[in-house]
Design an enzyme around this catalytic site. Structure first.
Site, mmCIF file in Angstrom:
data_model
loop_
_atom_site.group_PDB
_atom_site.id
_atom_site.type_symbol
_atom_site.label_atom_id
_atom_site.label_comp_id
_atom_site.label_asym_id
_atom_site.label_seq_id
_atom_site.Cartn_x
_atom_site.Cartn_y
_atom_site.Cartn_z
ATOM 1 N N ASN A 11 -19.782 5.888 -5.068
ATOM 2 C CA ASN A 11 -18.801 5.011 -4.420
ATOM 3 C C ASN A 11 -19.541 3.729 -4.041
ATOM 4 O O ASN A 11 -20.327 3.727 -3.097
ATOM 5 C CB ASN A 11 -18.246 5.729 -3.179
ATOM 6 C CG ASN A 11 -17.388 4.835 -2.325
ATOM 7 O OD1 ASN A 11 -17.008 3.738 -2.735
ATOM 8 N ND2 ASN A 11 -17.064 5.312 -1.124
ATOM 9 N N TRP A 12 -19.282 2.673 -4.789
ATOM 10 C CA TRP A 12 -20.021 1.424 -4.541
ATOM 11 C C TRP A 12 -19.509 0.670 -3.324
ATOM 12 O O TRP A 12 -20.100 -0.321 -2.911
ATOM 13 C CB TRP A 12 -19.957 0.532 -5.800
ATOM 14 C CG TRP A 12 -20.967 0.899 -6.840
ATOM 15 C CD1 TRP A 12 -21.620 2.103 -6.964
ATOM 16 C CD2 TRP A 12 -21.457 0.069 -7.891
ATOM 17 N NE1 TRP A 12 -22.485 2.069 -8.033
ATOM 18 C CE2 TRP A 12 -22.404 0.824 -8.630
ATOM 19 C CE3 TRP A 12 -21.192 -1.230 -8.305
ATOM 20 C CZ2 TRP A 12 -23.082 0.317 -9.736
ATOM 21 C CZ3 TRP A 12 -21.865 -1.743 -9.411
ATOM 22 C CH2 TRP A 12 -22.804 -0.981 -10.118
ATOM 23 N N HIS A 97 -10.889 7.990 2.107
ATOM 24 C CA HIS A 97 -12.275 7.851 2.570
ATOM 25 C C HIS A 97 -12.253 7.539 4.070
ATOM 26 O O HIS A 97 -11.363 6.830 4.545
ATOM 27 C CB HIS A 97 -12.989 6.745 1.793
ATOM 28 C CG HIS A 97 -14.457 6.712 2.064
ATOM 29 N ND1 HIS A 97 -14.973 6.148 3.203
ATOM 30 C CD2 HIS A 97 -15.513 7.205 1.372
ATOM 31 C CE1 HIS A 97 -16.294 6.302 3.197
ATOM 32 N NE2 HIS A 97 -16.646 6.932 2.096
ATOM 33 N N GLY A 234 -24.630 4.635 -0.689
ATOM 34 C CA GLY A 234 -25.784 3.750 -0.840
ATOM 35 C C GLY A 234 -26.665 4.065 -2.035
ATOM 36 O O GLY A 234 -27.078 3.154 -2.775
HETATM 37 P P1 PGA Z 1 -23.657 7.338 1.813
HETATM 38 O O1 PGA Z 1 -22.055 7.213 1.715
HETATM 39 O O2 PGA Z 1 -24.112 8.112 0.593
HETATM 40 O O3 PGA Z 1 -24.145 5.926 1.813
HETATM 41 O O4 PGA Z 1 -23.958 8.079 3.077
HETATM 42 C C1 PGA Z 1 -21.287 8.280 1.257
HETATM 43 C C2 PGA Z 1 -19.837 7.877 1.194
HETATM 44 O O5 PGA Z 1 -19.345 7.199 2.086
HETATM 45 O O6 PGA Z 1 -19.141 8.251 0.221
#
Ligand code: PGA
Length: 251
Positions: A11-12, A97, A234
């Site tokens: 998920n960018w 989300h 991330g």
């Molecule tokens: P993260 O985000 O890997 O940066 O913790 C996960 C997400 O929100 O899908």
């Protein structure tokens, strides 16, 4: 019953410009010949580059969006419909989300409508659920997660058009993750709820874990019972990091 095919999804969020296509190409290269990853791989870029990414993505990679509107078209300034996402060449869309639930006050019933819109357009919905730190500290995790789950699944839901992502809000972007036991407990509860609702087909849903998944912890997290992949924020932005997470599904 067939086991769910694992999915590693990136998920960018609000990151990525046209030039980021080079990361997509780098990832394609890493997934190309010689890669024996036994999972599906998905990248969800922001809308402006969605169509381009879908055009250039090869067979090893699927492309998805991060949100959709409930309606097919109409007077909804700034919104994007599931049909437009499908038309752009994407196959998946993330709905519910925690950043959408928090920043845009999205309720589970709205999330269910969005997932229904995804199904109407022939897309697979990735439905996110997860507790806040306050809810976990109060001992309400399972109650919160299961309430979000049942409230966020539309009547059109099947194991083929819906993927669940458990993402504790306090683990997103923080470098903190729940213990393996805690993750296993929530995933087992989600599995039970799916079996209650969908009978034997409940075993076929992929249930992803998300929240600070990195190359260093992916392999361990992906071996927890009922964890069928990851939703990665991330660490999905750089092909080399993301590929390090996909390694969890390489022998
Ligand atoms: P993260 O985000 O890997 O940066 O913790 C996960 C997400 O929100 O899908």
């Amino acid at each position: 019953m067939a086991q769910p095919t694992p999915l590693v999804a990136g998920n960018w969020k609000m990151n990525g410009l046209r030039q980021s296509e080079s990361e997509l190409q780098a990832l394609e290269g890493l997934l190309g010949a010689g890669s024996d990853a036994v999972c599906n791989v998905l990248i969800c870029p922001p809308f402006p580059i969605l169509s381009r990414f879908a055009d250039v993505a090869g067979d090893a990679l699927m492309i998805g969006a991060q949100d959709c509107h409930t309606q097919v078209s109409g007077a909804h300034t700034g919104d994007v419909s599931a049909e437009m996402i499908a038309d752009a060449g994407a196959t998946h869309v993330i709905v519910g989300h925690s950043e959408r639930r928090a920043d845009h006050a999205e309720t589970s019933s709205l999330v269910a409508e969005k997932a229904g819109a995804a199904h109407r357009a022939g897309l697979t919905a990735i439905v996110c659920v997860g507790e806040t730190e306050t809810e976990r500290d109060a001992g309400d995790t399972l109650e919160v997660v299961l309430k979000q789950l049942t409230g966020s699944l539309p009547e059109t839901t099947t194991a083929d058009n819906c993927i669940i992502a458990y993402e504790p809000v306090w683990a997103i972007g923080t470098g903190r993750t729940p213990t393996n036991n805690d993750i296993g407990e929530v995933h087992a509860a989600i599995r039970n709820a799916l079996e209650t609702q969908f009978g034997d087909n409940g075993t076929r849903f992929a249930i992803l874990y998300g929240g600070s998944v990195k190359p260093a912890n992916a392999k361990e997290l992906m071996t927890i019972d009922n964890v069928n992949g990851a939703l990665v924020g991330g660490a999905s932005l750089k092909a080399s990091d993301f590929n390090g997470i996909i390694d969890a599904y390489r022998p």
